[in-house]
Design a protein around this motif. Structure first.
Motif, mmCIF file in Angstrom:
data_model
loop_
_atom_site.group_PDB
_atom_site.id
_atom_site.type_symbol
_atom_site.label_atom_id
_atom_site.label_comp_id
_atom_site.label_asym_id
_atom_site.label_seq_id
_atom_site.Cartn_x
_atom_site.Cartn_y
_atom_site.Cartn_z
ATOM 1 N N LEU A 62 0.853 -1.180 0.000
ATOM 2 C CA LEU A 62 0.000 0.000 0.000
ATOM 3 C C LEU A 62 0.888 1.228 0.000
ATOM 4 O O LEU A 62 1.986 1.207 0.539
ATOM 5 N N GLY A 63 0.406 2.304 -0.580
ATOM 6 C CA GLY A 63 1.180 3.528 -0.594
ATOM 7 C C GLY A 63 0.452 4.623 -1.332
ATOM 8 O O GLY A 63 -0.768 4.590 -1.466
ATOM 9 N N ALA A 64 1.225 5.581 -1.850
ATOM 10 C CA ALA A 64 0.650 6.718 -2.563
ATOM 11 C C ALA A 64 1.578 7.201 -3.648
ATOM 12 O O ALA A 64 2.791 7.058 -3.554
ATOM 13 N N CYS A 65 0.967 7.772 -4.678
ATOM 14 C CA CYS A 65 1.711 8.282 -5.820
ATOM 15 C C CYS A 65 1.414 9.759 -6.030
ATOM 16 O O CYS A 65 0.348 10.244 -5.649
ATOM 17 N N THR A 66 2.356 10.428 -6.659
ATOM 18 C CA THR A 66 2.180 11.818 -7.039
ATOM 19 C C THR A 66 2.945 12.062 -8.331
ATOM 20 O O THR A 66 3.851 11.294 -8.663
ATOM 21 N N ALA A 67 2.580 13.084 -9.047
ATOM 22 C CA ALA A 67 3.336 13.480 -10.227
ATOM 23 C C ALA A 67 4.428 14.430 -9.753
ATOM 24 O O ALA A 67 4.120 15.452 -9.138
#
Length: 140
Positions: free
Chosen positions: A134-139
């Protein structure tokens, strides 16, 4: 509980394609049109008996804590110095989510990134173990 060779964990780590809970709100399009930077915050490892153990990607040398997901180039690269890369075999968009699939070294994986938040979930499946990330992404 579970012991795996460093090479197997590294291979799984590379396949861990893949994605995370946001360190903040999504700052740009998460639709796959631009490269993404993803932070893996949680890793669960489960063996064939159903025993699961939480791993810390920031402290475990074989798990990536940062992934560079480049959908246009169909690659995921580890955010560490050796920069190993895996191929994204298929990409689709469904119900506001970016869905990625791939596999290598006898393992398959699937990842989902929410386009509105950047939240990521990844599953890696092998013959005798699985990983959930699980985690998160960003540009960037």
């Amino acid at each position: 509980m579970m012991s795996r060779s460093a090479n197997a964990l590294r291979a799984v780590g590379m396949v861990l394609v893949t994605l995370a809970l946001s360190v903040g709100p999504a700052s740009a399009a998460m639709d796959g049109s631009t490269p993404l930077l993803c932070a893996v915050t949680t890793v669960m490892e489960c063996d064939i008996s159903g025993q699961c153990e939480r791993q810390n990607p920031a402290k475990h040398p074989d798990f990536p804590s940062i992934l560079r997901v480049n959908v246009p180039a169909k690659t995921i690269t580890l955010g560490i110095p050796d920069g190993r890369t895996t191929e994204i075999k298929s990409v689709s968009r469904l119900d506001g989510r970016l869905i990625l699939h791939g596999g290598e070294n006898g393992r398959g994986w699937a990842a989902t990134i929410a386009e509105n938040t950047g939240r990521m979930a990844v599953g890696v499946v092998a013959e005798d173990f699985t990983f959930a990330l699980l985690g998160a992404c960003t540009a960037p």
